[in-house]
Write a protein that holds these residues in place. Structure first.
Motif, short mmCIF file in Angstrom:
data_model
loop_
_atom_site.label_atom_id
_atom_site.label_comp_id
_atom_site.label_asym_id
_atom_site.label_seq_id
_atom_site.Cartn_x
_atom_site.Cartn_y
_atom_site.Cartn_z
N ALA A 99 0.84 -1.21 0.00
CA ALA A 99 0.00 0.00 0.00
C ALA A 99 0.86 1.25 0.00
N CYS A 100 1.97 1.21 0.74
CA CYS A 100 2.89 2.34 0.77
C CYS A 100 3.49 2.56 -0.62
N ALA A 101 3.93 1.46 -1.26
CA ALA A 101 4.51 1.59 -2.60
C ALA A 101 3.49 2.12 -3.60
N ALA A 102 2.24 1.65 -3.50
CA ALA A 102 1.20 2.10 -4.42
C ALA A 102 0.90 3.58 -4.25
N THR A 103 0.79 4.02 -3.00
CA THR A 103 0.49 5.43 -2.74
C THR A 103 1.64 6.32 -3.17
N ALA A 104 2.87 5.90 -2.87
CA ALA A 104 4.03 6.69 -3.29
C ALA A 104 4.13 6.76 -4.81
N SER A 105 3.81 5.65 -5.48
CA SER A 105 3.83 5.65 -6.95
C SER A 105 2.80 6.62 -7.52
N ALA A 106 1.58 6.58 -6.98
CA ALA A 106 0.54 7.48 -7.47
C ALA A 106 0.91 8.94 -7.21
N THR A 107 1.46 9.22 -6.03
CA THR A 107 1.86 10.59 -5.70
C THR A 107 2.98 11.07 -6.61
N GLY A 108 3.97 10.21 -6.83
CA GLY A 108 5.07 10.58 -7.72
C GLY A 108 4.60 10.82 -9.14
N SER A 109 3.65 10.00 -9.61
CA SER A 109 3.13 10.19 -10.96
C SER A 109 2.43 11.53 -11.10
N ILE A 110 1.60 11.88 -10.13
CA ILE A 110 0.91 13.18 -10.17
C ILE A 110 1.91 14.32 -10.18
N PHE A 111 2.94 14.21 -9.35
CA PHE A 111 3.97 15.25 -9.29
C PHE A 111 4.66 15.39 -10.65
N GLY A 112 5.06 14.26 -11.26
CA GLY A 112 5.75 14.32 -12.54
C GLY A 112 4.89 14.93 -13.64
N VAL A 113 3.61 14.60 -13.66
CA VAL A 113 2.72 15.14 -14.68
C VAL A 113 2.52 16.64 -14.47
N LEU A 114 2.37 17.07 -13.23
CA LEU A 114 2.21 18.50 -12.96
C LEU A 114 3.44 19.30 -13.39
N VAL A 115 4.63 18.76 -13.12
CA VAL A 115 5.86 19.43 -13.56
C VAL A 115 5.92 19.48 -15.08
N LEU A 116 5.52 18.40 -15.73
CA LEU A 116 5.51 18.37 -17.20
C LEU A 116 4.56 19.42 -17.76
N LEU A 117 3.36 19.52 -17.20
CA LEU A 117 2.39 20.52 -17.66
C LEU A 117 2.92 21.93 -17.47
N ALA A 118 3.63 22.15 -16.35
CA ALA A 118 4.18 23.48 -16.09
C ALA A 118 5.35 23.79 -17.02
N ALA A 119 6.08 22.74 -17.45
CA ALA A 119 7.27 22.97 -18.27
C ALA A 119 6.95 23.17 -19.74
N LEU A 120 5.82 22.65 -20.20
CA LEU A 120 5.51 22.72 -21.63
C LEU A 120 5.46 24.16 -22.16
#
Length: 651
Positions: A111-132
């Motif tokens: 559960a910890c790995a799943a939550t950390a994965s989901a959180t990291g994915s959201i962070f990466g996508v937000l940075v990508l949207l901001a960088a475009l």
């Protein structure tokens, strides 16, 4: 098209009905091979790439966004439960995840790995949207010199990443560039290393190469049984999904730092998720006040790599979208998909095709989130798995893969290419020669050579001043910084006596092969550019250096060739199948070659009884008929008859 309109279209493409079924199906499809130890997602991606060749670009992006995001987390479940990483990037997770499972905390760890994965994915996508929005104006300043330096930077980062051996990584990088140079010179159109074969004039097909490198090479190693024994004690009373979810938010600072590391590493061409996860795990250890629990079941050792490896996906899309540069093997597949469907990375994907960019991004985000949810939901069922009889499905996968590669362009030459790279990939993988540098260098080869030629012409004509271009200076400093980092962090490779004979053999054979190509290039220098000649010489020197270094560490004794090229008993049948299949198909045609090879497969594994022989013949006939029907009636492939048929029944 405005950003708001493109954003809305991208969201609608992913979450509307029935479009949402494509990323959902892609996610569930990607989770299966990602969970199987040692199999990985690359084989599936290449097969789906061939199967979706006739799809429209929108559907393809929905599928491959999901395949990119759906492959990461399931490998972490395997690492946590069984101490076997489902993929290389999940290796740091097992350092603390498996000890947690052994101590009775499997659900908390997952559960910890799943939550950390989901959180990291959201962070990466937000940075990508901001960088475009920032990247788009920069692209207008990029010409051939900048593209050349970006490609060189990607090649340098491959060698600067810690591997089993940086000399091997450099040799594999040179071999990848050399393989990309086969075909026609991009500047003059002159044939190079085609040996008069018209099929080779188009160069090595990237899909055929990847099918061999990953699918065939992996299938050879499938001929074994995994016994995944439960190695952890009964679950602790406090073990729960909620406890794992809460732990991620309790360490939110570590999550942000690890996600930032993953996103930044993903933006560097040629690095990939393995580096992101290891760097994030190292940061978690170094930044912890109490380091005593790491390696013994510290939950922070699960949070950091999981957040980083999923945040990497968002970051790696930036160079792929903006410059057409892959960040890993999966990135190579994505760039290939772009080329197959007429999608051109660069300004177009940030302007006229911006809606396709947002479609890809949100398909990736949906896939990462869905994978985490499904992974947690299936934890009790996955924990009960014991036996994975992978070897039973090796033969069907072999046949499907070889028919797929022939169907791609209707050329048997692609099958020969896949078989050759399958054998090479098997030896490289088995003996610690990294395949990622080869694949990424192969993908970057055309970019580097084309822009090198254009830059040289512009400089010769006085149309460009390299020192007056700020982007060139920044990229040159990045290359120098990568080289400096590599020098400062060089480390001695652990000496593995068992691999030294293999290193001598592989290095010597590679040197002989590239030396022959160098001799051909020098003998026909009028058709070969200085780039091609220098590249062949560099590959030959690096391969020879790897062989000499292994020889000097432990001069091989009598029988060293047999020791270096030895194959485990259970791998000999699929390796022989891979080698014999092209010859049988050349002699008997596709259907006949498949049938005879399948008969030989079952005959080799049978007890030599009459019943076993009859069973082998019946199965071989079934494969023959199925292959013939697919090729002739379904795929409408026009393939040459086998050589024996042409002799017996001349036209």
């Amino acid at each position: 098209m405005s950003w708001a309109d493109a954003f809305a279209i991208g969201v609608a493409n992913v979450f509307s009905w029935p479009g949402v079924l494509i990323p959902v199906a892609g996610t569930l499809l990607a989770m299966i091979p990602s969970f199987l130890p040692g199999v990985g997602n690359a084989s599936l991606v290449v097969l789906v790439m061939a199967a979706t060749a006739t799809w429209d670009p929108l559907s393809v992006l929905l599928m491959f966004g999901a395949l990119t995001g759906g492959a990461t987390f399931m490998g972490s479940i395997t690492a946590i439960l069984f101490n076997i990483p489902g993929n290389v990037s999940s290796t740091p997770t097992l350092l603390d995840g498996h000890p947690m499972a052994r101590q009775g905390w499997p659900r908390t760890a997952i559960a910890c790995a799943a939550t950390a994965s989901a959180t990291g994915s959201i962070f990466g996508v937000l940075v990508l949207l901001a960088a475009l929005p920032v990247v788009r104006p920069l692209l207008l300043q990029f010409g051939p010199p900048e593209r050349l330096l970006i490609g060189v930077w990607g090649l340098v980062t491959i060698a600067s990443v810690p591997t089993t051996s940086r000399l091997k990584a450099a040799a594999m990088t040179a071999l990848g560039l050399l393989a990309a140079a086969v075909g026609a010179d991009p500047a003059t159109g002159a044939p190079r290393w085609t040996f008069g074969d018209s099929d080779m004039s188009q160069g090595i097909n990237v899909v055929a190469m990847m099918l061999g490198m990953f699918t065939f090479a992996e299938l050879i190693e499938w001929m074994r049984s995994f016994r995944l024994e439960r190695s952890f004690s009964a679950a602790a009373p406090e073990d729960s999904t909620g406890r794992g979810v809460r732990a991620v938010f309790q360490h939110w600072r570590l999550v942000l730092r690890a996600s930032s590391i993953g996103t930044l590493v993903g933006m560097i061409p040629g690095v990939g998720g393995t580096v992101a996860s290891f760097v994030a795990y190292g940061h978690a250890v170094q930044s912890a006040a109490d380091k005593s629990r790491f390696g013994q079941g510290d939950i922070r050792g699960v949070i950091a790599p999981e957040a980083a490896v999923d945040a990497k996906d968002g970051g790696s899309l930036l160079p792929a979208i903006a410059f057409g540069l892959p960040g890993s093997e999966a990135g190579v597949a994505l760039i290939t998909v772009f080329a197959m469907h007429g999608i051109v990375p660069g300004p177009a994907m940030l302007d006229a095709q911006l809606h396709l960019t947002f479609t890809l991004i949100f398909a990736l985000l949906l896939s990462n989130l869905l994978t985490s949810v499904v992974g947690v939901a299936l934890t009790p069922a996955l924990a009960r798995l014991r036996d994975l009889p992978i070897e039973r499905i090796a033969l069907p996968c072999f046949v499907v893969s070889l028919v797929t590669v022939v169907e791609l362009n209707g050329l048997l030459f692609d099958l020969y290419t896949a078989a050759a790279f399958g054998v090479a990939g098997y030896y490289w993988r088995t003996h610690g020669w990294p395949r990622a540098p080869f694949v990424i260098a192969f993908a970057l080869g055309s970019l580097v050579e084309t822009n090198l030629s254009l830059t040289a012409q512009l400089v010769q004509l006085g149309r460009v001043d390299l020192l007056g271009r700020a982007a060139c200076i920044v990229l040159a400093l990045a290359i120098v910084g990568s080289l400096a980092w590599m020098h400062a962090h060089r480390s001695r490779v652990r000496r593995d006596a068992e691999r030294l004979p293999a290193d001598v053999c592989i290095g010597a054979l590679s040197a002989l092969f590239t030396g022959a190509l160098l001799a051909v290039a020098v003998a026909h220098a009028e058709s070969y550019s200085y780039y091609a000649i220098v590249l062949a010489a560099l590959a030959c020197v690096l391969a020879a250096a790897a062989a000499v270094r292994a020889w000097r560490r432990e001069p091989p004794l009598r029988g060293w060739i047999a020791a270096g090229l030895a194959v485990p008993h259970h791998h000999r049948l699929p390796l022989a199948f891979t080698v014999a299949m092209p010859l049988l198909i050349w002699l008997l045609g596709l259907a006949g070659g498949v049938g005879l090879a399948v008969a030989g497969w079952y005959a080799a594994r049978s007890d030599r009884s009459i019943r076993a022989w009859l069973r082998a013949i019946a199965i071989a006939l079934a494969y023959t008929l199925a292959t013939w029907y697919f090729a002739e009636e379904f795929a409408n492939l026009i393939l040459p008859r086998g050589a024996l048929w042409r002799l017996a029944l001349p036209p």
